[in-house]
Design an enzyme around this catalytic site. Structure first.
Site, short mmCIF file in Angstrom:
data_model
loop_
_atom_site.label_atom_id
_atom_site.label_comp_id
_atom_site.label_asym_id
_atom_site.label_seq_id
_atom_site.Cartn_x
_atom_site.Cartn_y
_atom_site.Cartn_z
N LEU A 88 45.58 -72.67 -13.45
CA LEU A 88 45.01 -73.29 -12.26
C LEU A 88 44.22 -72.19 -11.59
CD1 LEU A 88 44.98 -76.03 -10.78
CD2 LEU A 88 46.86 -75.20 -9.37
N ASP A 89 42.93 -72.44 -11.31
CA ASP A 89 42.06 -71.41 -10.76
C ASP A 89 42.67 -70.71 -9.55
OD1 ASP A 89 40.26 -72.12 -12.67
OD2 ASP A 89 38.87 -73.13 -11.32
N ARG A 90 42.28 -69.47 -9.35
CA ARG A 90 42.81 -68.69 -8.24
C ARG A 90 42.62 -69.39 -6.90
NH1 ARG A 90 40.63 -62.73 -6.24
NH2 ARG A 90 42.20 -62.39 -4.63
N SER A 98 42.15 -72.59 -6.43
CA SER A 98 42.69 -73.94 -6.42
C SER A 98 44.16 -73.88 -6.02
CB SER A 98 42.55 -74.59 -7.80
OG SER A 98 41.18 -74.67 -8.16
N ARG A 153 35.66 -78.34 -11.85
CA ARG A 153 34.51 -77.78 -11.13
C ARG A 153 33.21 -78.05 -11.88
NH1 ARG A 153 36.22 -74.34 -7.07
NH2 ARG A 153 38.46 -73.85 -7.15
#
Length: 275
Positions: A114-116, A118, A210
């Protein structure tokens, strides 16, 4: 890895990557990386072949000089806050999801990424084989996100997400989108109006949500994962972690198998702060 920690009979042999995964060190893919990097020894000998046979209960396997032993299986759900990395360690000393585990959690690793920037649901476990099955594209375990985007996507935009758009890695990204009941921000001087969508993916690519939002001309503002397979974020506060129930573990194993998953209702959207 001692006899009391072993699975199977003393004469059984398994691949080294499998032995590491069973011990909760990492997923099989990550275990292979550790082996080829020269960080694993068997009976004191350096081994770089992930398929090297080992005998559980008889051979001594070590990682970075520390013996590897099987641990009781553990399963957690975390509400990852923004700014925390979804990784087991960071060479720059930035906070990671593993830092939020309880002291007795052992060698748990995050399931996927999970993106930083997010936020939302991250699963962590020391069950390496389950990690592999959950992430395998064949099983198409769904991930659902509450997404705030600039503007208001049209029905045609949502259809494009459903039909699929090209991603940076050459794959085709597809999502099951629907409009969320959560209200976005209204237009104000210097600010773009936003709206919220609920987006479900069945095969994850890097930064896929994204990329999908950018492809339809509605850049992503905020992303919150609210569901991973049968596991729901619900009202778990940011930064908090809880152990999965026995029922949730059974559902997760079923979702990562060839059995047809039990029907589940879509999660209720959480109530995050202002986007």
């Amino acid at each position: 890895m001692t006899a009391s920690q072993a699975e199977g009979t003393p004469d059984e042999t398994v691949r080294l990557q499998v032995a590491l995964a069973r011990a909760g060190v990492a997923s099989r893919r990550r275990a292979t990386e550790l082996i080829t990097a020269g960080r694993v020894r068997v009976n004191g000998d350096l081994v770089r072949d992930a398929a090297h046979p080992v005998r559980p209960g008889r051979d001594v396997v070590s990682l970075d000089g520390e013996p590897v032993g099987a641990e009781p299986p553990r399963y957690y759900a975390l509400h990852k806050p923004p700014g925390v990395l979804t990784t087991a360690a960071d060479d720059r000393g930035r906070p990671t999801v593993v830092d939020l585990l309880p002291p007795d959690a052992g060698r748990c690793v995050p399931v996927g990424r999970l993106d930083r920037n997010s936020e939302g649901l991250v699963l962590l476990t020391n069950d390496g084989p389950l990690v592999d099955r959950v992430l395998h594209p064949r099983n198409a375990v769904p991930r659902t996100y509450l997404v705030e985007v600039e503007g208001r996507p049209s029905d045609q935009d949502l259809q494009r997400l459903f039909d699929g758009v090209p991603l940076a890695d050459g794959a085709i990204g597809r999502a099951k989108p629907k409009r969320s009941k959560r209200r976005g921000t209204t237009a104000a001087p210097g600010r773009v109006a936003t709206s919220w969508l609920t987006v479900t993916l069945y095969r994850g690519h890097k930064r896929e949500v994204r990329q999908l939002c950018a492809a339809i001309g509605h850049p992503l503002v905020r992303l919150i994962r609210v569901r991973f397979g049968p596991i729901l974020l619900r009202d778990l506060p940011p930064g908090e972690i809880r152990a999965l129930t026995a029922h949730e573990i059974r559902l997760l194993r079923r979702a990562a198998s060839d059995e047809p998953p039990a029907p589940e209702r879509l999660p209720t959207n959480p109530a995050p702060g202002p986007g």
